[in-house]
Every structure is written in C-alpha cells, then in structure tokens.
Write a protein that holds these residues in place. Structure first.
Motif, PDB file in Angstrom:
ATOM      1  N   ARG A   1       3.784   0.461   8.830  1.00 58.62           N
ATOM      2  CA  ARG A   1       3.376  -0.851   8.338  1.00 58.62           C
ATOM      3  C   ARG A   1       3.375  -0.891   6.821  1.00 58.62           C
ATOM      4  NH1 ARG A   1      -1.939  -2.755   9.322  1.00 58.62           N
ATOM      5  NH2 ARG A   1      -2.665  -0.644   9.643  1.00 58.62           N
ATOM      6  N   TYR A   2       3.325   0.302   6.207  1.00 59.26           N
ATOM      7  CA  TYR A   2       3.138   0.338   4.755  1.00 59.26           C
ATOM      8  C   TYR A   2       4.336   0.916   4.009  1.00 59.26           C
ATOM      9  CZ  TYR A   2      -1.780  -0.212   6.033  1.00 59.26           C
ATOM     10  OH  TYR A   2      -2.966  -0.644   6.551  1.00 59.26           O
ATOM     11  N   THR A   3       4.517   0.409   2.811  1.00 61.81           N
ATOM     12  CA  THR A   3       5.510   0.982   1.895  1.00 61.81           C
ATOM     13  C   THR A   3       4.785   1.240   0.574  1.00 61.81           C
ATOM     14  OG1 THR A   3       6.111  -1.094   0.862  1.00 61.81           O
ATOM     15  CG2 THR A   3       7.248  -0.562   2.915  1.00 61.81           C
TER      16      THR A   3
ATOM     17  N   ALA B   1       4.943  -0.279  -2.031  1.00 61.89           N
ATOM     18  CA  ALA B   1       4.498  -1.545  -2.645  1.00 61.89           C
ATOM     19  C   ALA B   1       3.096  -1.926  -2.165  1.00 61.89           C
ATOM     20  CB  ALA B   1       5.484  -2.646  -2.300  1.00 61.89           C
ATOM     21  N   ASP B   2       2.688  -1.397  -1.004  1.00 60.67           N
ATOM     22  CA  ASP B   2       1.355  -1.740  -0.484  1.00 60.67           C
ATOM     23  C   ASP B   2       0.260  -0.874  -1.103  1.00 60.67           C
ATOM     24  OD1 ASP B   2       2.132  -3.725   1.488  1.00 60.67           O
ATOM     25  OD2 ASP B   2       3.160  -2.051   2.448  1.00 60.67           O
ATOM     26  N   ILE B   3       0.660   0.148  -1.828  1.00 64.15           N
ATOM     27  CA  ILE B   3      -0.361   0.994  -2.464  1.00 64.15           C
ATOM     28  C   ILE B   3      -0.777   0.294  -3.747  1.00 64.15           C
ATOM     29  CG2 ILE B   3      -0.885   3.267  -3.398  1.00 64.15           C
ATOM     30  CD1 ILE B   3       1.095   4.440  -1.464  1.00 64.15           C
ATOM     31  N   ARG B   4      -1.894  -0.416  -3.668  1.00 64.96           N
ATOM     32  CA  ARG B   4      -2.339  -1.223  -4.794  1.00 64.96           C
ATOM     33  C   ARG B   4      -3.005  -0.332  -5.827  1.00 64.96           C
ATOM     34  NH1 ARG B   4      -0.441  -6.143  -3.934  1.00 64.96           N
ATOM     35  NH2 ARG B   4      -1.712  -6.630  -5.733  1.00 64.96           N
ATOM     36  N   GLY B   5      -3.004  -0.802  -7.040  1.00 59.32           N
ATOM     37  CA  GLY B   5      -3.682  -0.071  -8.107  1.00 59.32           C
ATOM     38  C   GLY B   5      -2.705   0.301  -9.194  1.00 59.32           C
TER      39      GLY B   5
ATOM     40  N   TYR C   1      -7.003  -8.526  -4.736  1.00 61.12           N
ATOM     41  CA  TYR C   1      -6.055  -8.464  -3.624  1.00 61.12           C
ATOM     42  C   TYR C   1      -6.753  -8.787  -2.309  1.00 61.12           C
ATOM     43  CZ  TYR C   1      -3.149  -6.327  -0.052  1.00 61.12           C
ATOM     44  OH  TYR C   1      -2.427  -6.097   1.083  1.00 61.12           O
ATOM     45  N   TYR C   2      -7.860  -8.101  -2.039  1.00 60.84           N
ATOM     46  CA  TYR C   2      -8.534  -8.310  -0.755  1.00 60.84           C
ATOM     47  C   TYR C   2      -9.226  -9.673  -0.673  1.00 60.84           C
ATOM     48  CZ  TYR C   2      -7.419  -3.733   1.012  1.00 60.84           C
ATOM     49  OH  TYR C   2      -6.735  -2.644   1.491  1.00 60.84           O
ATOM     50  N   LEU C   3      -9.705 -10.146  -1.814  1.00 59.81           N
ATOM     51  CA  LEU C   3     -10.341 -11.468  -1.828  1.00 59.81           C
ATOM     52  C   LEU C   3      -9.333 -12.524  -1.367  1.00 59.81           C
ATOM     53  CD1 LEU C   3     -13.157 -12.162  -2.676  1.00 59.81           C
ATOM     54  CD2 LEU C   3     -12.327 -12.731  -4.947  1.00 59.81           C
TER      55      LEU C   3
ATOM     56  N   GLU D   1     -10.551  12.056   0.063  1.00 57.58           N
ATOM     57  CA  GLU D   1     -11.705  11.646   0.861  1.00 57.58           C
ATOM     58  C   GLU D   1     -11.299  10.610   1.905  1.00 57.58           C
ATOM     59  OE1 GLU D   1     -14.784  10.171  -1.673  1.00 57.58           O
ATOM     60  OE2 GLU D   1     -14.889  12.054  -2.788  1.00 57.58           O
ATOM     61  N   SER D   2     -12.182  10.408   2.848  1.00 56.83           N
ATOM     62  CA  SER D   2     -11.927   9.439   3.900  1.00 56.83           C
ATOM     63  C   SER D   2     -11.794   8.029   3.304  1.00 56.83           C
ATOM     64  CB  SER D   2     -13.103   9.496   4.873  1.00 56.83           C
ATOM     65  OG  SER D   2     -12.817   8.695   5.945  1.00 56.83           O
ATOM     66  N   GLY D   3     -10.796   7.294   3.776  1.00 54.85           N
ATOM     67  CA  GLY D   3     -10.629   5.898   3.349  1.00 54.85           C
ATOM     68  C   GLY D   3      -9.923   5.722   2.018  1.00 54.85           C
ATOM     69  N   THR D   4      -9.342   6.804   1.483  1.00 48.31           N
ATOM     70  CA  THR D   4      -8.674   6.665   0.180  1.00 48.31           C
ATOM     71  C   THR D   4      -7.239   6.170   0.323  1.00 48.31           C
ATOM     72  OG1 THR D   4      -8.268   9.036   0.350  1.00 48.31           O
ATOM     73  CG2 THR D   4      -9.966   8.348  -1.215  1.00 48.31           C
ATOM     74  N   GLY D   5      -6.699   6.232   1.535  1.00 52.34           N
ATOM     75  CA  GLY D   5      -5.333   5.740   1.726  1.00 52.34           C
ATOM     76  C   GLY D   5      -4.332   6.841   2.026  1.00 52.34           C
ATOM     77  N   LYS D   6      -4.773   7.909   2.677  1.00 55.34           N
ATOM     78  CA  LYS D   6      -3.858   9.030   2.966  1.00 55.34           C
ATOM     79  C   LYS D   6      -2.787   8.601   3.971  1.00 55.34           C
ATOM     80  CE  LYS D   6      -7.249  11.854   4.144  1.00 55.34           C
ATOM     81  NZ  LYS D   6      -8.412  10.999   3.839  1.00 55.34           N
ATOM     82  N   GLU D   7      -3.208   7.840   4.978  1.00 61.19           N
ATOM     83  CA  GLU D   7      -2.202   7.419   5.967  1.00 61.19           C
ATOM     84  C   GLU D   7      -1.242   6.387   5.363  1.00 61.19           C
ATOM     85  OE1 GLU D   7      -3.279   6.661  10.007  1.00 61.19           O
ATOM     86  OE2 GLU D   7      -1.191   6.144  10.442  1.00 61.19           O
ATOM     87  N   VAL D   8      -1.784   5.532   4.498  1.00 62.46           N
ATOM     88  CA  VAL D   8      -0.908   4.549   3.825  1.00 62.46           C
ATOM     89  C   VAL D   8       0.172   5.305   3.044  1.00 62.46           C
ATOM     90  CG1 VAL D   8      -0.841   2.733   2.079  1.00 62.46           C
ATOM     91  CG2 VAL D   8      -2.755   2.839   3.662  1.00 62.46           C
ATOM     92  N   LEU D   9      -0.250   6.373   2.366  1.00 65.09           N
ATOM     93  CA  LEU D   9       0.696   7.166   1.577  1.00 65.09           C
ATOM     94  C   LEU D   9       1.716   7.852   2.490  1.00 65.09           C
ATOM     95  CD1 LEU D   9       1.353   8.174  -1.303  1.00 65.09           C
ATOM     96  CD2 LEU D   9      -0.085  10.158  -0.835  1.00 65.09           C
TER      97      LEU D   9
ATOM     98  N   ILE E   1     -11.472   2.844  -0.273  1.00 64.13           N
ATOM     99  CA  ILE E   1     -10.845   1.525  -0.137  1.00 64.13           C
ATOM    100  C   ILE E   1     -11.226   0.881   1.189  1.00 64.13           C
ATOM    101  CG2 ILE E   1      -8.666   0.269  -0.185  1.00 64.13           C
ATOM    102  CD1 ILE E   1      -7.608   2.256  -2.077  1.00 64.13           C
ATOM    103  N   ARG E   2     -11.399   1.703   2.225  1.00 65.74           N
ATOM    104  CA  ARG E   2     -11.772   1.120   3.515  1.00 65.74           C
ATOM    105  C   ARG E   2     -13.104   0.369   3.381  1.00 65.74           C
ATOM    106  NH1 ARG E   2     -11.613   5.373   6.708  1.00 65.74           N
ATOM    107  NH2 ARG E   2      -9.489   5.056   7.432  1.00 65.74           N
ATOM    108  N   GLU E   3     -14.041   0.953   2.639  1.00 66.72           N
ATOM    109  CA  GLU E   3     -15.347   0.319   2.463  1.00 66.72           C
ATOM    110  C   GLU E   3     -15.217  -0.953   1.606  1.00 66.72           C
ATOM    111  OE1 GLU E   3     -18.263   2.717   0.444  1.00 66.72           O
ATOM    112  OE2 GLU E   3     -19.924   1.448   1.124  1.00 66.72           O
ATOM    113  N   LEU E   4     -14.384  -0.872   0.589  1.00 69.88           N
ATOM    114  CA  LEU E   4     -14.178  -2.042  -0.269  1.00 69.88           C
ATOM    115  C   LEU E   4     -13.558  -3.186   0.537  1.00 69.88           C
ATOM    116  CD1 LEU E   4     -14.088  -3.115  -3.287  1.00 69.88           C
ATOM    117  CD2 LEU E   4     -11.707  -2.437  -3.253  1.00 69.88           C
ATOM    118  N   GLU E   5     -12.582  -2.828   1.349  1.00 68.38           N
ATOM    119  CA  GLU E   5     -11.906  -3.822   2.194  1.00 68.38           C
ATOM    120  C   GLU E   5     -12.934  -4.514   3.109  1.00 68.38           C
ATOM    121  OE1 GLU E   5      -8.679  -1.811   4.200  1.00 68.38           O
ATOM    122  OE2 GLU E   5      -8.288  -3.524   5.472  1.00 68.38           O
ATOM    123  N   ASN E   6     -13.773  -3.699   3.748  1.00 71.86           N
ATOM    124  CA  ASN E   6     -14.782  -4.262   4.650  1.00 71.86           C
ATOM    125  C   ASN E   6     -15.781  -5.139   3.898  1.00 71.86           C
ATOM    126  OD1 ASN E   6     -13.594  -2.908   6.716  1.00 71.86           O
ATOM    127  ND2 ASN E   6     -15.034  -1.213   6.727  1.00 71.86           N
TER     128      ASN E   6
END
Ligand code: ATP
Length: 471
Positions: free
Chosen positions: A133-135, A137-141, A324-326, A168-176, A357-362
C-alpha cells in the motif's frame, strides 16, 4: 376474519414474497420442527427443486446439521454460523447461516434461515492480499533523519540483500519495508508479511515453511504452502523478528544460508527466491548477550541495517504529520479542517509520543471526530497528552504575553488563541508570530513552516517580522 383483514393479509404475504425474491442467497422459512414453509427463488435455484417440492422437505435435507435444527427448535438467533449445505447435484458447499427465530408469545414457532456461500479465495484475490500500500512518497517528514533514511533505503531497494529495520513500535517500519519492495525489481511479485509475535509458537513454523499432508493432526488435505513459498519472486517481511523462538531462529539461519526450505513433515527441498526484510523494536544486541537471539542469525540479517528514529527525536516532522493527518481525517470523515490554539499545538509538540506515528495518527483521528468546532484547544486533546497540565500552566509556557492574556478576557477559554493569524488582534498576532518562530527556528525552512502553520504566506511572514523589528 373480515374481508378487509383477509385482503390485508394477502397483500402482506405478497410483500414478504416479493422481498424474498430480492435476496440473492437461498432463504428458507421453516416451522419449529424444521419443515420448510416457504423458500425464495435462490433456494429453488440452489436446490434445483420447485417451491412445491421444497415445501415437502425438512431443513435437514438441505443443511444436514443437527445443531442448526436445535437452534431452530430453541428459537436462538444466529449470525455467520458455519454449516454445509448439500446442493441440487449433491455437492457440499460450506456456508454461513443467519437465523432469525419466529416467536408467538414466548413460544418459538419457526425461523427464517439465510445461507451465504463461503467462497474460496480466488488466485486473483490472494494476489491482491500480497500487494503493498505504501511507497517512499507515503513516508512523510522532512527532517534530516527521515531524509537520510529514505535516501539509503532507496539506494538499497534495488539489491537482493537482506535488510534489518530497527525502530520503536509505530515508527513506520512496515511502511518502510513496503516502500523498499515497491522500489525494487521484485515489485510485481508478492509482498508477504508475517508478525512473529502475533502467531503462537506452535503454529509459526508451519506458517513460515508450510506443511505436507498428514504432518500433524488437523493438517489440511494436500498440505499447505508457507509464507516463504507464497513470497516467491517477491519480498518476505518478518516483523518482530526478536520474538522468534530459538528453534526457528536456527531453522531460519539454515534457510538464509541455503536459500531452500522444507515443509513441515516433508522431505523435498524447495528453492526459495525471496528477499527478506526483518524488523524489530527489540534490542537485539542485548538479546544476543543474554542468549535470547542467535548471533550468527543476527549477522545474516544485519546485512543492510536501517534505523527508523522515534518521533520525539524528529519533532520537525510533527508539523508535516499533523497537517497531513488533519487533512486526511477531515476529508475521510467529511468534516471541516481544524485549527490549533497555540497552547494545544505546543502541547502536541512537547508530548513525547511513545506510540510514535501510530499514536499521532490515532490522536488526530480522535480530534477530528470530536464535535468541538474548528478550534482545537488544550481541553479537546486526549487526557494522556494533556497530562496534568492546566490551562494556566499552559499559558505559562508561552513567552510573557500581555496580549495573550488580553485575548483571554472574553468568553473564550484561556488557551483559545488560534494559531492561524486571520482575525486575531494585532498584539496577539505578534505574540503568535514570535512563538511560531521560536517553535520552528529562524532558518528559512523554520520560517516557511511557521508561515504555513500560521496560515499566511512566507512573504506576509517576512513583512510582519520586518514590521515588528521596526517597532
Ligand atoms: N513516515 C510516515 N508518514 C506517514 N505515516 C506513517 C509514517 N510512518 C508510519 N506511518 C503510519 O504509522 C502507522 C504505523 O506504521 P507501521 O505499522 O509501519 O509501524 P511499525 O514500526 O511497523 O509498527 P510495529 O513495530 O508496531 O509493527 C501506520 O498507520 C502508518 O501508515
């Protein structure tokens, strides 16, 4: 029954019959003993019998399940109850049954049953499950750390070497991991993920390597391919590798050395053309010292190490991510975008984001969901982020600001100073402007971010700064 009542009843029956024909799945209406009282067109089609014939049968003839009949007799509702039906040609079809009991007073008098076939997943559907699902370009920052990470990841994406992603958990390892797959020559192949911590130890081996028929009680006929085989010509993402039990660490090491697997209970050695990306939030070095993780496996995995920094170490990115999330959630939920008061924003920036990021997203999803108008103040933030900070304390974190205090005079809460400049008083504007510069820094990039946050152009920001300096 009067003539009118009889007419009403006939009409009602026709309506019910009409409604049943709209349903594409077979529906049977049965009495409390399972005798068929009515059926729809789909039922006639599946069982290849006319309604007249169906009405002479019992539920057991179509769905030979004693349990199901028992539920009918007891008048118990069911949803997605797995049963097998026997179709008109005698074929058994796995279905999910929905049962709606019919009562007269306290007495169960029968039921309406709907059967939905459980289709086998088609090859196409299976393949769709293994796409990314991710490329990149989806890694924001835009922080230094994220840019460097994206650069290295893009460089190594093309090779076939094993990658170990830590963070750490929720940092975006799977996105990467997905982005690396997407940028690799394997992108048209599958991306198969498995979370070693989420699967019970006893099942993990057969999930990874598959099994042959008869390998253990309950093994499927014909055996089953494991994730290594499913990932053929693609990428296998081993998430939470630190949770892999020692006997599987040894097996994985052999696979990495030989590039071949054997299914559980099998003897054939199957070559696996798979790129491996492993990830963990655990301290593997410490686990090696304590004997929980094999050092030899570590070096096999550690060919290309990547580290995703926690959010608290790249607070520059918070700015992009919040925006972005807003917007994402406002669009998704069909709500208007919100503005943050200066203090609410500061609170978000000061928070240490242990869930990253997972917590920020939520958090942003929570905020957008709240019916709080378009201004987010400290009191609308989740309690955990607000911590023990009171509005007065929050005010104290601002540079001394008589204007801010002045803006708190009316009915607005004390922290309700909108971060966008728009209609604030001139003094409050100056205050917010200085605060934003303090927040994002005096560099050109800092000023660009400050301007965007304040909802003004960079040119306006410079003009106003010049004006302040002149005073
Ligand atoms: N740089 C990023 N930009 C935008 N969203 C991101 C970014 N990194 C992660 N996310 C989002 O954060 C969430 C968590 O990401 P992900 O599952 O990749 O984290 P993880 O490090 O693999 O977590 P865990 O260790 O718990 O498995 C996802 O919803 C993802 O969309």
């Amino acid at each position: 029954m009067t003539g009118q009542e009889s007419k009403d009843r006939k009409l009602l029956l026709q309506e019910v019959e009409g409604l049943l024909t709209f349903i594409g799945q077979p529906v049977l209406v049965v009495d409390a003993n399972g005798r068929v009282m009515h059926a729809n067109h789909a039922a006639e089609h599946v069982w290849q019998r006319s309604l007249a014939v169906l009405l002479t049968k019992n539920l057991q003839a179509f769905a030979p399940s004693a349990k199901l009949l028992d539920f009918v007799k007891k008048g118990k509702p069911l949803r997605d109850f797995p049963v097998e039906i026997v179709d008109g040609s005698g074929k058994r079809l796995p279905c999910l049954c929905r049962l709606h009991p019919l009562y007269i007073g306290q007495q169960p008098e029968g039921a309406i049953l709907q059967f939905t076939e459980q289709r086998k997943e088609s090859e196409q559907e299976k393949n769709r499950r293994y796409v990314t699902r991710y490329t990149f370009a989806d890694i924001r920052g835009n922080s230094e750390a994220i840019r460097a990470l994206k650069d290295s990841a893009a460089k190594i994406a093309k090779s076939d070497s094993t990658v170990l992603i830590r963070g750490e958990s929720g940092t975006g390892k799977e996105v990467l991991a997905q982005s690396i797959h997407d940028a690799s020559s394997r992108r048209s192949g599958p991306f198969v993920a498995i979370n070693c911590a989420a699967i019970p130890e006893a099942l993990l081996e057969s999930e990874l390597f598959g099994y042959e028929e008869g390998a253990f009680t309950g093994a499927k006929k014909g055996g089953k391919a494991g994730r290594f085989e499913l990932a053929l010509h693609g990428t296998l993402f081993l998430d939470e590798i630190g949770d892999m039990p020692p006997f599987l660490q040894a097996k994985l090491l052999r696979v990495l050395q030989e590039r071949r697997i054997e299914r559980v209970g099998g003897s054939e050695s199957i070559p696996v053309d798979v790129r491996l990306i492993a990830a963990t939030h655990k301290d593997l070095d410490a686990m090696i010292v304590s004997g929980q993780f094999r050092e030899d496996l570590y070096y096999r995995l550690h060919v290309i190490p990547l580290h995703v920094p926690p959010l608290r170490e790249r607070k520059d990115d918070l700015y992009d991510l919040i925006h972005y999330y807003l917007k994402l959630f406002a669009d998704k939920l069909g709500k208007e975008s919100k503005r943050f008061s200066a203090q609410a924003l500061k609170c978000l920036i000061d928070y240490h984001w242990p869930g990253n990021i997972r917590e920020l997203e939520n958090t942003l999803e929570y905020i957008v969901n709240l019916e709080i108008g378009d201004l987010v103040t400290i009191s609308s933030l989740p309690a955990i982020i607000r911590g023990n900070r009171t509005s007065e304390e929050a005010l104290a974190v601002l540079p001394q600001a008589p204007s801010v205090a002045a803006s708190a005079h009316a009915s607005v809460p004390p922290d309700a100073v909108p971060i966008r400049l728009g209609d604030s008083s001139e003094q409050a504007e100056v205050q917010l402007l200085l605060q934003a510069i303090q927040q994002f820094g005096k560099s050109t990039e800092g000023k660009r971010k400050a301007a965007e946050f304040l909802g003004i152009s960079v040119a306006t920001l410079y003009r106003r700064l010049q004006k302040i300096n002149r005073k």
